[in-house]
Design an enzyme around this catalytic site. Sequence first.
Site, PDB file in Angstrom:
ATOM      1  N   ARG A 119     -71.460  45.223  -1.114  1.00  0.00           N
ATOM      2  CA  ARG A 119     -70.481  45.625  -0.105  1.00  0.00           C
ATOM      3  C   ARG A 119     -71.077  46.568   0.931  1.00  0.00           C
ATOM      4  O   ARG A 119     -70.565  46.670   2.043  1.00  0.00           O
ATOM      5  CB  ARG A 119     -69.236  46.209  -0.785  1.00  0.00           C
ATOM      6  CG  ARG A 119     -68.445  45.130  -1.543  1.00  0.00           C
ATOM      7  CD  ARG A 119     -67.146  45.650  -2.131  1.00  0.00           C
ATOM      8  NE  ARG A 119     -67.354  46.509  -3.264  1.00  0.00           N
ATOM      9  CZ  ARG A 119     -67.246  46.133  -4.538  1.00  0.00           C
ATOM     10  NH1 ARG A 119     -66.930  44.889  -4.840  1.00  0.00           N
ATOM     11  NH2 ARG A 119     -67.462  47.005  -5.503  1.00  0.00           N
TER      12      ARG A 119
ATOM     13  N   GLU B 168     -72.016  53.618 -17.484  1.00  0.00           N
ATOM     14  CA  GLU B 168     -71.226  54.132 -18.592  1.00  0.00           C
ATOM     15  C   GLU B 168     -71.885  53.714 -19.914  1.00  0.00           C
ATOM     16  O   GLU B 168     -72.067  54.511 -20.830  1.00  0.00           O
ATOM     17  CB  GLU B 168     -69.794  53.614 -18.490  1.00  0.00           C
ATOM     18  CG  GLU B 168     -68.826  54.317 -19.414  1.00  0.00           C
ATOM     19  CD  GLU B 168     -67.407  53.756 -19.289  1.00  0.00           C
ATOM     20  OE1 GLU B 168     -66.524  54.302 -19.964  1.00  0.00           O
ATOM     21  OE2 GLU B 168     -67.207  52.784 -18.535  1.00  0.00           O
TER      22      GLU B 168
END
Lengths: 190, 244
Positions: free
Chosen positions: B130, B167
């Site tokens: 993006r 994570e």
Amino acid sequence: MFAAENGLKGDPRLEAISAAIRVVPNFPKKGIMFQDITTLLLDHKAFKHTIDIFVDRYKDMQISVVAGVEARGFLFGPSIALAIGAKFIPLRKPGKLPGKVISESYELEYGHDRLEMHVGAVEPRERVIIIDDLVATGGTLSAAMSLLESQGAEVVECACVIGLPEVKGQHKLKGKPLYVLVEPSGLEFC
Amino acid sequence: MQTIIISPLVSPRLCLVSPLVPRNQFLNNHHRAPPSIRLSNHRSTTSLRLFSSAAASRDSEMATEDVQDPRIAKIASSIRVIPDFPKPGIMFQDITTLLLDTEAFKDTIALFVDRYKDKGISVVAGVEARGFIFGPPIALAIGAKFVPMRKPKKLPGKVISEEYSLEYGTDTIEMHVGAVEPGERAIIIDDLIATGGTLAAAIRLLERVGVKIVECACVIELPELKGKEKLGETPLFVLVSSAA
């Protein structure tokens, strides 16, 4: 059709664009001469010429949507969309777009891949151009066209910076015009 | 220093019809966070609200320091929130609806271009994928190169890479050798900063080759994830700050 055959013969911008594209041999695998447009993006003038040529072509064609194929279509599409006042729609690999999507599969040399688009991004009868950096077999662009046409949009043209030899001489892809700026850069490489 | 918090768009809009939040209603609903006091680091994210005073001096119609750039409201309201994507509990900030709003997209680019055009920036680095949507129009407008920073094995030829934590596990970001030169001044663009891991890796990559990162710039910040703390000395500029 190649830009040089369609009004831009001898245009020095095309030479500058071609010269700015780097060829990387044997990527992603042996035997492939990869057309690397990242060097075009490092050459501000040549990059600007690329966008200007597409904008000049499409600005008076009542195009309301520019669809770009992930990821290198994202490098060219938005600038064109902004300049001609059109929406930009990203066509993405599976699982990237959130919310409701439609998808179309297409063939690779070995196996398949899928392209997705958001439901509702394009409306029926909108006039669309589809952008990618390069067209080889046309499989990806054909899948993109199917997605857009399934929503009732009209694909006016597919546009790419580079067109491989398979498409030379072909002016159309699935019945729609194909517009390409340059052939692959010469086989002298760095 | 205050960062404006845009009132969370409580009812997620699941359709792509242009959000019809009237601009003035939006402005009445926003609330400001209390000033944050940091013990060791007084930097905070620069958001457009802080630039209202610069805008006020440029544009005599801006009455007070408290007026936010009017383009921000439209940009913020054009971003769609999708709940539970990519997994339950995550409110995904979907910028594709911003790209469908020609005025909002144009304004987004204009706001970044206005900020960076006279800063001697020769490199706009954009993070896949993006960042590829916002970076090139900015680069073209300010006369800079665009350098894509990509997932592994996408860039042909010689690359340098930098690993960063997720994570669970790690990921890697790559850049071409020779794309940038020592001493160049760069900005790094992405659509959103969350934990800051990706941007921090991008900063490290560019610094390794002697580039000065003037600023990181994103459309959206998720301030609760404290991403700007990962950016070290590099300032962060965002248009919209979104509470989860």
